[in-house]
Scaffold this motif. Structure first.
Motif, PDB file in Angstrom:
ATOM      1  N   LEU A  28       0.851  -1.179   0.000  1.00 20.47           N
ATOM      2  CA  LEU A  28       0.000   0.000   0.000  1.00 20.47           C
ATOM      3  C   LEU A  28       0.887   1.229   0.000  1.00 20.47           C
ATOM      4  CD1 LEU A  28      -2.620  -1.184   2.635  1.00 20.47           C
ATOM      5  CD2 LEU A  28      -2.726  -1.363   0.139  1.00 20.47           C
ATOM      6  N   GLU A  29       0.642   2.109  -0.962  1.00 26.17           N
ATOM      7  CA  GLU A  29       1.491   3.275  -1.160  1.00 26.17           C
ATOM      8  C   GLU A  29       0.667   4.552  -1.146  1.00 26.17           C
ATOM      9  OE1 GLU A  29       3.380   2.162  -4.823  1.00 26.17           O
ATOM     10  OE2 GLU A  29       4.794   0.865  -3.801  1.00 26.17           O
ATOM     11  N   TYR A  30       1.345   5.656  -1.011  1.00 25.75           N
ATOM     12  CA  TYR A  30       0.733   6.976  -0.860  1.00 25.75           C
ATOM     13  C   TYR A  30      -0.025   7.403  -2.111  1.00 25.75           C
ATOM     14  CZ  TYR A  30       0.531  11.941   0.404  1.00 25.75           C
ATOM     15  OH  TYR A  30       0.135  13.212   0.718  1.00 25.75           O
ATOM     16  N   MET A  31      -1.224   7.942  -1.871  1.00 29.00           N
ATOM     17  CA  MET A  31      -2.010   8.479  -2.970  1.00 29.00           C
ATOM     18  C   MET A  31      -2.216   9.988  -2.789  1.00 29.00           C
ATOM     19  SD  MET A  31      -5.635   7.039  -4.159  1.00 29.00           S
ATOM     20  CE  MET A  31      -6.132   7.087  -5.829  1.00 29.00           C
ATOM     21  N   SER A  32      -2.703  10.390  -1.591  1.00 24.82           N
ATOM     22  CA  SER A  32      -2.911  11.818  -1.334  1.00 24.82           C
ATOM     23  C   SER A  32      -2.995  12.062   0.165  1.00 24.82           C
ATOM     24  CB  SER A  32      -4.197  12.315  -2.006  1.00 24.82           C
ATOM     25  OG  SER A  32      -5.322  11.702  -1.405  1.00 24.82           O
ATOM     26  N   GLY A  38      -3.598  10.330   5.270  1.00 21.59           N
ATOM     27  CA  GLY A  38      -3.951  10.371   3.861  1.00 21.59           C
ATOM     28  C   GLY A  38      -4.574   9.089   3.368  1.00 21.59           C
ATOM     29  N   THR A  39      -4.636   9.007   2.047  1.00 21.23           N
ATOM     30  CA  THR A  39      -5.193   7.828   1.398  1.00 21.23           C
ATOM     31  C   THR A  39      -4.072   7.050   0.724  1.00 21.23           C
ATOM     32  OG1 THR A  39      -5.674   9.096  -0.602  1.00 21.23           O
ATOM     33  CG2 THR A  39      -7.445   8.907   1.020  1.00 21.23           C
ATOM     34  N   LEU A  40      -4.341   5.778   0.524  1.00 20.36           N
ATOM     35  CA  LEU A  40      -3.354   4.861  -0.033  1.00 20.36           C
ATOM     36  C   LEU A  40      -3.882   4.218  -1.299  1.00 20.36           C
ATOM     37  CD1 LEU A  40      -2.504   3.158   3.371  1.00 20.36           C
ATOM     38  CD2 LEU A  40      -1.051   4.781   2.143  1.00 20.36           C
ATOM     39  N   SER A  41      -2.994   3.618  -2.035  1.00 20.61           N
ATOM     40  CA  SER A  41      -3.322   2.927  -3.273  1.00 20.61           C
ATOM     41  C   SER A  41      -2.593   1.593  -3.289  1.00 20.61           C
ATOM     42  CB  SER A  41      -2.884   3.777  -4.467  1.00 20.61           C
ATOM     43  OG  SER A  41      -2.997   3.056  -5.660  1.00 20.61           O
ATOM     44  N   ALA A  42      -3.200   0.616  -3.916  1.00 15.21           N
ATOM     45  CA  ALA A  42      -2.566  -0.697  -4.053  1.00 15.21           C
ATOM     46  C   ALA A  42      -2.042  -0.905  -5.468  1.00 15.21           C
ATOM     47  CB  ALA A  42      -3.560  -1.793  -3.695  1.00 15.21           C
ATOM     48  N   ASP A  43      -1.892   0.182  -6.227  1.00 13.09           N
ATOM     49  CA  ASP A  43      -1.509   0.008  -7.630  1.00 13.09           C
ATOM     50  C   ASP A  43      -0.195   0.675  -8.010  1.00 13.09           C
ATOM     51  OD1 ASP A  43      -2.160   2.684  -7.713  1.00 13.09           O
ATOM     52  OD2 ASP A  43      -3.860   2.448  -9.065  1.00 13.09           O
TER      53      ASP A  43
END
Length: 160
Positions: A28-32, A38-43
């Protein structure tokens, strides 16, 4: 099993969340957001930004893909020995990954707490400290306390 996790870690730079012990798959990586929430992304997005070197409580909601950090500025011991008023300050030992102090001030009932506030505190069993756990107890003497914080139920204090 609800995808919500709370843990403690010393951060010093960018980071990301690794859900599998043996691989970076589905990390899970940084999105915003900011450096502390903040929010995370799995992509395959960016690393989470450096919040500044320090010890943090990290809350992760893997289902909602959100995170937040609370900086732990201090950890201390408080108890009946000082009428639950005032704190015996501990120092973070980066090499050992623990909060520590040697003192003769602690006897009777006591607990550990963060940031001189009861919002984050630990008690219960010295081998499995939990948030809001019951008071601990110790006879008078000079002791070295080493408090290791990881996640609820795995926190422990070594007393010598």
């Amino acid at each position: 099993n609800d995808g919500k996790y709370t843990g403690f870690y010393y951060l010093d730079g960018e980071y990301k969340f690794k859900p599998n012990a043996d691989s970076w798959d589905n990390d899970l990586e940084y999105m915003s957001g900011t450096t502390t929430s903040g929010t995370l992304s799995a992509d395959g997005s960016s690393n989470c930004p450096d919040p500044g070197a320090g010890f943090y409580m990290i809350d992760l909601d893997a289902g909602a893909l959100t995170f937040s950090l609370t900086k732990i500025e201090s950890v201390s011991i408080i108890g009946g020995f000082n009428e639950w008023s005032g704190d015996v300050e501990m120092t973070f030992n980066k090499d050992e990954g623990c909060w520590e102090v040697t003192t003769d001030a602690v006897s009777g009932e006591y607990k550990f707490r963060a940031n001189h506030d009861w919002a984050i505190n630990w008690g219960g069993d010295v081998n499995g400290l939990t948030q809001d756990g019951s008071n601990l107890s110790l006879t008078a003497g000079t002791y070295t306390f080493k408090l290791y914080l990881t996640y609820n139920g795995a926190h422990k204090v070594v007393i010598k």
